[in-house]
Enzyme design. Structure first.
Site, PDB file in Angstrom:
ATOM      1  N   PHE A 124      -5.452  -4.547 -10.131  1.00 33.93           N
ATOM      2  CA  PHE A 124      -4.196  -3.824 -10.340  1.00 33.93           C
ATOM      3  C   PHE A 124      -3.044  -4.805 -10.193  1.00 33.93           C
ATOM      4  O   PHE A 124      -3.195  -5.861  -9.572  1.00 33.93           O
ATOM      5  CB  PHE A 124      -4.069  -2.708  -9.303  1.00 33.93           C
ATOM      6  CG  PHE A 124      -3.845  -1.337  -9.907  1.00 33.93           C
ATOM      7  CD1 PHE A 124      -4.750  -0.802 -10.789  1.00 33.93           C
ATOM      8  CD2 PHE A 124      -2.726  -0.577  -9.559  1.00 33.93           C
ATOM      9  CE1 PHE A 124      -4.568   0.468 -11.325  1.00 33.93           C
ATOM     10  CE2 PHE A 124      -2.535   0.695 -10.095  1.00 33.93           C
ATOM     11  CZ  PHE A 124      -3.455   1.214 -10.972  1.00 33.93           C
ATOM     12  N   GLN A 237      11.503   3.173  -8.058  1.00 33.29           N
ATOM     13  CA  GLN A 237      10.596   2.458  -8.960  1.00 33.29           C
ATOM     14  C   GLN A 237      10.485   3.152 -10.305  1.00 33.29           C
ATOM     15  O   GLN A 237      10.215   4.348 -10.380  1.00 33.29           O
ATOM     16  CB  GLN A 237       9.203   2.380  -8.329  1.00 33.29           C
ATOM     17  CG  GLN A 237       8.181   1.689  -9.214  1.00 33.29           C
ATOM     18  CD  GLN A 237       6.886   1.422  -8.491  1.00 33.29           C
ATOM     19  OE1 GLN A 237       6.086   2.333  -8.275  1.00 33.29           O
ATOM     20  NE2 GLN A 237       6.689   0.196  -8.076  1.00 33.29           N
ATOM     21  N   HIS A 239       8.138   3.197 -13.296  1.00 32.01           N
ATOM     22  CA  HIS A 239       6.800   2.763 -13.705  1.00 32.01           C
ATOM     23  C   HIS A 239       6.913   2.238 -15.126  1.00 32.01           C
ATOM     24  O   HIS A 239       7.535   2.875 -15.966  1.00 32.01           O
ATOM     25  CB  HIS A 239       5.835   3.945 -13.631  1.00 32.01           C
ATOM     26  CG  HIS A 239       4.398   3.561 -13.694  1.00 32.01           C
ATOM     27  ND1 HIS A 239       3.815   3.076 -14.833  1.00 32.01           N
ATOM     28  CD2 HIS A 239       3.425   3.570 -12.754  1.00 32.01           C
ATOM     29  CE1 HIS A 239       2.536   2.813 -14.582  1.00 32.01           C
ATOM     30  NE2 HIS A 239       2.279   3.110 -13.324  1.00 32.01           N
ATOM     31  N   LEU A 253       3.001   9.980 -17.032  1.00 31.73           N
ATOM     32  CA  LEU A 253       2.463   8.686 -16.619  1.00 31.73           C
ATOM     33  C   LEU A 253       1.267   8.231 -17.451  1.00 31.73           C
ATOM     34  O   LEU A 253       0.388   8.999 -17.796  1.00 31.73           O
ATOM     35  CB  LEU A 253       2.040   8.780 -15.155  1.00 31.73           C
ATOM     36  CG  LEU A 253       1.676   7.461 -14.492  1.00 31.73           C
ATOM     37  CD1 LEU A 253       2.884   6.544 -14.434  1.00 31.73           C
ATOM     38  CD2 LEU A 253       1.129   7.703 -13.103  1.00 31.73           C
ATOM     39  N   GLU A 256      -1.564   2.627 -14.562  1.00 33.60           N
ATOM     40  CA  GLU A 256      -1.630   1.175 -14.536  1.00 33.60           C
ATOM     41  C   GLU A 256      -3.070   0.695 -14.717  1.00 33.60           C
ATOM     42  O   GLU A 256      -3.323  -0.445 -15.083  1.00 33.60           O
ATOM     43  CB  GLU A 256      -1.073   0.678 -13.191  1.00 33.60           C
ATOM     44  CG  GLU A 256      -0.934  -0.815 -13.088  1.00 33.60           C
ATOM     45  CD  GLU A 256      -0.056  -1.243 -11.909  1.00 33.60           C
ATOM     46  OE1 GLU A 256       0.792  -0.452 -11.479  1.00 33.60           O
ATOM     47  OE2 GLU A 256      -0.229  -2.375 -11.451  1.00 33.60           O
ATOM     48  N   ARG A 287       5.280  -3.961 -10.909  1.00 34.34           N
ATOM     49  CA  ARG A 287       5.832  -2.911 -11.771  1.00 34.34           C
ATOM     50  C   ARG A 287       7.296  -3.155 -12.128  1.00 34.34           C
ATOM     51  O   ARG A 287       7.717  -2.868 -13.244  1.00 34.34           O
ATOM     52  CB  ARG A 287       5.686  -1.550 -11.091  1.00 34.34           C
ATOM     53  CG  ARG A 287       4.263  -1.077 -11.067  1.00 34.34           C
ATOM     54  CD  ARG A 287       4.119   0.235 -10.346  1.00 34.34           C
ATOM     55  NE  ARG A 287       2.738   0.719 -10.466  1.00 34.34           N
ATOM     56  CZ  ARG A 287       2.277   1.799  -9.860  1.00 34.34           C
ATOM     57  NH1 ARG A 287       3.071   2.515  -9.084  1.00 34.34           N
ATOM     58  NH2 ARG A 287       1.035   2.179 -10.019  1.00 34.34           N
ATOM     59  N   HIS A 352       9.393   6.940 -11.239  1.00 32.76           N
ATOM     60  CA  HIS A 352       8.066   7.192 -10.703  1.00 32.76           C
ATOM     61  C   HIS A 352       8.019   7.381  -9.192  1.00 32.76           C
ATOM     62  O   HIS A 352       7.272   8.207  -8.695  1.00 32.76           O
ATOM     63  CB  HIS A 352       7.173   6.014 -11.103  1.00 32.76           C
ATOM     64  CG  HIS A 352       5.731   6.179 -10.746  1.00 32.76           C
ATOM     65  ND1 HIS A 352       4.988   7.243 -11.180  1.00 32.76           N
ATOM     66  CD2 HIS A 352       4.891   5.417 -10.004  1.00 32.76           C
ATOM     67  CE1 HIS A 352       3.748   7.119 -10.726  1.00 32.76           C
ATOM     68  NE2 HIS A 352       3.662   6.037  -9.999  1.00 32.76           N
ATOM     69  N   ARG A 387       7.066  -1.125  -4.851  1.00 32.76           N
ATOM     70  CA  ARG A 387       5.720  -0.779  -4.384  1.00 32.76           C
ATOM     71  C   ARG A 387       4.662  -1.281  -5.356  1.00 32.76           C
ATOM     72  O   ARG A 387       4.828  -1.187  -6.566  1.00 32.76           O
ATOM     73  CB  ARG A 387       5.598   0.744  -4.260  1.00 32.76           C
ATOM     74  CG  ARG A 387       4.214   1.209  -3.907  1.00 32.76           C
ATOM     75  CD  ARG A 387       4.170   2.689  -3.630  1.00 32.76           C
ATOM     76  NE  ARG A 387       4.286   3.519  -4.818  1.00 32.76           N
ATOM     77  CZ  ARG A 387       3.292   3.748  -5.681  1.00 32.76           C
ATOM     78  NH1 ARG A 387       2.118   3.165  -5.520  1.00 32.76           N
ATOM     79  NH2 ARG A 387       3.491   4.536  -6.729  1.00 32.76           N
TER      80      ARG A 387
END
Lengths: 574, 246, 251
Positions: A124, A237, A239, A253, A256, A287, A352, A387
């Site tokens: 990730f 954040q 995304h 969404l 990821e 991100r 997000h 994050r």
């Protein structure tokens, strides 16, 4: 009349507001301590936003990459958060996450497996090693169902479809909460010795968002009104990959995990543009960077047909894609007529997550108000300025447990408290006021305008002028919201519910705009066009929002020095 | 295209009284029924009650009957419905209406409590292989939209809510029963309290499942076969007597 | 359409808000299954034209006491209960006839009104639970059908192939596939296990279970084609045996 007779009243040792991952984990821990626990949630049990988490749960279990350990996870988290994280939280998180995952398994969760029978982990963004424990692309569902079943088994009381509108206080400390049943419109009072806020995020204030109607920042607003401090609210954040087409699904969404499984981003000229912005990590950059890169490509005229970028996973075998990303496959097939095993998805940034939140003690999750705890997205500090994907689900478990534990212990020592009728009556008046304002404004319009303001003026790229304008606009919206009206019965009246939710959204939006204006640097998710550099001086302080009298105040607080042992870990990478 | 509209015929009312009300809604590309309902809320009738959360078919909140078919509104494209007639949007029929499209599904949460939770085998090693969790993972895709409960005629037409658990809870029980490390036996529960014998495997639950769980073939029938093992098959009952399960 | 303006109008038998032709689903079953049932019953009673060397009709196999030493009726009745019971208790057929014949339910989200219903909890429907025993019986009968098919290659002691041979071979393959796709078999070979990896012979049993599962996903298809093929096979043999047509030797 005493509140006990006028209002439906429930009494608990620990009251938990919010039934997502953090709230449920807190409830389980408080139950294990022998506390009487009540959980209040705005939706039905099991529908909280945690269910939307797709990609996985970050924990340094070293099942796939044997070199992984908590130190690397800590370092990745701090680096991803641009070192603004509460380091003690980041440390606890990295150290405790593997145990929290094993616990889930012992409660019945079924993660994807390695060939040796262990929990499978995937790559990730921002994580050095393959670290995300997952179940295809529905990890959040697995987690919430496991916690829900565990909680039901241990026997908590759940109050579904109930909205809390005010925390009740006895002197300095919280002693209860007031709210209403969405189903009937009837009012309800909860008496509790300690309260855990686990209400999640604030994304519903933005137009393009991955968040559901619930994510209105209720918990932060409740805590703020009760005198608690909010921390680093400017860090929101975006995304990088939300759906952009068709319009109805804009913002939903795209996990990821698509990039984790090898997905490649290209612009309309077919260029793999991440080579330009982060040549080393490419699509698996953090991100904030990927979101800004896509945004920049679009702004400079290299966007996809509907104003996004192309994300392609079709070079992988179709069966593999369907097995590892089943809900993405269905989501695009059914909502956008795109077969992701054959062609690219169109994606663009979507609001997000908020890194900021209620300021809490790292060990216990206690806020600056005695008896009031917070965990999960509603709490701030753990993720710093940005994050990492997968760190949210582990955050919920680690700090949900810690808050539940501390709240139960605290409840055991709590002196007797008294409920103040005047506070309840004031809350009731506020709540029912929209029904008395016949001919006032439609709350849906106000909400739409709020989303426009936050999207266009407090978005991915910010500047002084926009933010000042946003603050002015928010003042106007507050005035309009104070005049919003509701009509019809109190039974499941969604327009009335929105008038209440708007209050929370406006409070957190205002906090976000003020903090964003004050932070004159760019760091992580907070990008100031007029202050593009990351400044060391800003890395040494947090921004605190609190209510003084009736005004929102903002102060800078110094962060102190990181312990030497943690500094050493960070130095290892360089 | 720009001024294309659709007519929605939405149930407005509660358990006692109600009527279908027509709303004219402007169409946008890729619009789903839930978008149309939201448009009605925002522009015509702010107190229209509807449950929803994720709008991405992951939470299972927005169940309704669209043109008489049990559906998630967030997943039902407007362009998949015939444009020449009003689109009916009604609450799911099996559960009591609270208001408009919102129903009282609390019965399901009560049934859920009857099912004993996962209990690991003593000294479990916590090694599990993909082939052993595949079945359970299919069942755990369930988002609890309760469309299967809604369409099941045992609940819908015969109202056996006292004696019957419904497809959702057979799926949950199947996940537990087929868990490689679980130690409990829920087969007597299935036969008695959950009344699996009421199911006549007519598969409507499977047809409406938005998660494409093969409820009948993979959960209910295998469970029925396990009930046969314990209660109806003399051969396996004798074998069990001679070689008791570990 | 039922009164759609209130919820109460939707509880009468057959009422629904569905707009599609939901009732069409039941028609093929009523017509084809009904036709098959009538044909098979008539053929069983007929007690003639079931054998023409080297072909034996599947309705009469295994052929028991054809000369009526102790069984006065058609020998078909001695064996048809096996395959018949297998199909009657089959999970697919149950779905189909509960819908088409019992109207429990007529169609999904179509009201069946307020009629009594006890599912498969009481006699006689509780007997559906013996499905696996019919599977055992059918397995034995299948062995005879394979034997018959081998015999169908034997023309007076010489190897040969006629159209009838091919017909019988295709039929026995389809009948075998239908049996191998059975839900009860799926349970017995591996479905009953909670953990394939913790059991002796767990891996081969997982493989067997996978195999049956793949066939089982199309159980309805196998049910249909095997039913049609067994009917046509009998019909072909009857036509040849009665002299209506001549079997063609291919080899």
């Amino acid at each position: 009349m005493s509140p006990a007779t006028k209002y439906e009243t429930h009494e608990h040792d620990v009251l938990i507001i919010g039934a997502g991952g953090a709230g449920l984990r807190a409830a389980i821990e408080a139950l294990a301590q022998g506390a009487r626990v009540g959980v209040v949630c705005k939706s039905l049990l099991g529908k909280a936003h945690t269910v939307m988490a797709e990609g996985g749960l970050a924990a340094a279990m070293a099942n796939v990459d044997k070199a992984d350990n908590w130190r690397t996870h800590f370092r990745d988290t701090m680096s991803g958060g641009k070192y603004l994280n509460n380091w003690r939280m980041a440390q606890l998180h990295a150290q405790e996450a593997p145990d929290r995952v094993r616990e889930l398994e012992q409660w019945g969760a079924l993660f994807d497996r390695t060939d040796t029978g262990d929990i499978l982990q995937r790559a990730f963004g921002g994580h050095t090693f393959k670290r995300l424990c997952h179940v295809g692309d529905r990890t959040g569902l697995e987690m919430i169902r496991t916690l829900q079943d565990r909680g039901v088994d241990l026997g908590f009381d759940v109050y579904m479809e109930c909205t809390i509108t005010r925390l009740l206080k006895d002197g300095d400390r919280v002693c209860g909460a007031f709210g209403y049943w969405r189903n009937s419109g009837n009012l309800v009072v909860f008496k509790a010795k300690s309260i855990v806020i686990a209400t999640g995020g604030i994304g519903k204030s933005w137009k393009i968002t991955s968040n559901s109607w619930e994510c209105t920042g209720d918990g932060m607003a409740l805590a703020y009104e009760a005198g608690a401090e909010l921390l680093d609210m400017e860090f929101v954040q975006f995304h990088p990959t939300g759906m952009v087409w068709p319009p109805g699904v804009r913002g939903i969404l795209v996990t990821e995990a698509v990039r984790g499984e090898g997905g490649i981003l290209r612009n309309k000229n077919g260029e793999r543009f991440m080579e330009k912005y982060d040549p080393k990590r490419l699509e698996l950059s953090t991100r904030d960077i990927v979101a800004r890169s896509i945004y920049t490509e679009v702004r400079e005229g290299r966007g996809s047909e509907h104003g996004g970028a192309y994300l392609n996973i079709s070079h992988k075998p179709a069966e593999y894609v369907k097995r590892k990303l089943p809900s993405m496959y269905h989501q695009f097939k059914e909502l956008a007529d795109v077969d992701i095993t054959k062609g690219p998805m169109e994606v663009g940034p979507t609001c997000h997550y908020v890194m900021g939140g209620i300021r809490v003690d790292a060990e216990t999750g206690q806020s600056t108000v005695p008896g009031l705890f917070a965990a999960g997205e509603a709490a701030g500090g753990m993720h710093g300025a940005n994050r990492l994907g997968g760190n949210s689900l582990s955050d919920l478990l680690v700090f949900g447990r810690r808050a539940g534990l501390a709240a139960a212990q605290q409840a055991g020592k709590c002196p007797a408290t008294a409920i103040d009728n005047a506070q309840i009556e004031a809350a009731e008046r506020d709540l029912l006021a929209p029904f008395t304002r016949a001919g006032g404004e439609n709350p849906y319009k106000i909400h739409e305008n709020l989303q426009d303001v936050m999207q266009s003026l407090v978005g991915i790229f910010r500047n002084d002028e926009d933010l000042r304008k946003a603050i002015v606009e928010l003042e106007k919206l507050k005035a309009r919201a104070a005049n919003a009206s509701a009509s019809g019965s109190h039974v499941y009246n969604t327009g009335w519910h929105l008038t209440r939710d708007l209050q929370s959204m406006l409070t957190v939006s205002e906090a976000c705009a003020h903090a964003a204006l004050a932070r004159t640097e760019s760091r992580g998710a907070h990008s100031r066009i007029d202050f593009p550099k990351t400044e060391d001086a800003w890395g040494k302080k947090n921004l605190i929002i609190a209510k003084k009298g009736s005004a929102m105040t903002l102060t800078e607080v110094p962060r102190g020095a990181m312990p030497a042992e943690l500094q050493e870990i960070l130095a290892e990478s360089k | 295209m720009a001024d294309a509209t659709a007519t929605l015929r939405v149930f407005r009312g509660d358990a006692e009284t109600g009527k279908a009300v027509d709303y004219e809604v402007p169409l946008t590309p890729g619009m789903v029924v839930l978008d149309a309902i939201h448009s009605i809320q925002a522009n015509q009738s702010p107190d229209l009650a509807v449950r929803w959360n994720c709008k991405a078919a992951k939470c299972g909140s927005c169940s309704a009957e669209v043109n008489g078919r049990p559906k998630l509104m967030c997943k039902t494209r407007m362009d998949s419905l015939p444009p020449d007639q009003p689109i009916t949007v009604f609450p799911i029929k099996t559960f009591p209406v609270i208001k408009d499209l919102v129903t009282d599904v609390s019965w399901n949460y009560e049934v859920n409590k009857k099912i004993p939770a996962f209990k690991p085998k003593p000294n479990a090693e916590w090694k599990m292989y993909q082939r052993d969790v595949d079945r359970g993972q299919e069942f755990r895709k369930c988002i609890e939209c309760f469309l299967c409960q809604n369409v099941c005629h045992v609940l819908r037409d015969h109202d056996k809510k006292q004696d019957f658990g419904g497809p959702r809870f057979f799926v949950r029980t199947a996940a537990l029963e087929m868990h490689p490390l679980d130690s409990r036996n829920r087969i007597p529960l299935l036969r008695e309290q959950l009344g699996i014998g009421y199911c006549n495997i007519t598969k409507c639950c499977t047809e409406v499942c938005p998660e494409d769980i093969h409820i009948t073939d993979n959960a209910i029938i295998p469970l029925k076969e396990r009930v046969v093992d314990q209660f109806y098959d003399p051969l396996t009952m004798i074998v069990r007597k001679i070689f008791p399960a570990k | 359409m039922a009164d759609s303006s209130t919820l109460k109008g939707l509880t009468r038998f057959g009422s629904t808000q569905r707009r599609d032709a939901w009732w069409i689903e039941n028609l093929p079953f009523i017509i084809v299954f009904g036709g098959f049932l009538a044909y098979a019953t008539w053929r069983a009673i007929e007690n003639n034209y079931f054998w023409v060397a080297p072909y034996l009709s599947p309705f009469y196999s295994p052929l028991i006491d054809p000369h009526h030493h102790w069984w006065p009726f058609s020998p078909a009745f001695l064996i048809l209960g096996g395959p018949g019971g297998f199909r009657i208790t089959c999970y697919y057929y149950r779905k189909a006839y509960y819908r088409a014949a019992f109207a429990h339910p007529l169609g999904c989200a179509v009201s069946e009104g307020h009629r009594g219903y006890s599912g498969e909890r009481k006699f006689p429907l509780i007997l559906q639970n013996v499905h696996r025993y019919f599977f055992y019986v059918v397995t034995i009968i299948l062995a005879f059908l394979w034997y018959d098919t081998v015999v169908a290659f034997n023309f007076n002691g010489h190897f040969g192939i006629g159209v009838g041979t091919i017909v019988m071979l295709v039929d026995v393959i389809l009948l075998t596939t239908y049996s191998l796709s059975c839900h009860s078999l799926r349970h017995l070979v591996g479905g009953k296990l909670d953990c394939f990896s913790c059991t002796t012979f767990g891996k081969p049993r997982h493989a067997a279970w996978r195999g049956v599962t793949i066939l089982n996903e199309h159980h309805m298809f196998w049910a249909w084609v095997s039913m049609i093929s067994v009917g046509l096979t009998d019909l072909y043999i009857r036509l040849v045996a009665s002299g209506a047509i001549r079997d063609i030797r291919l080899l």
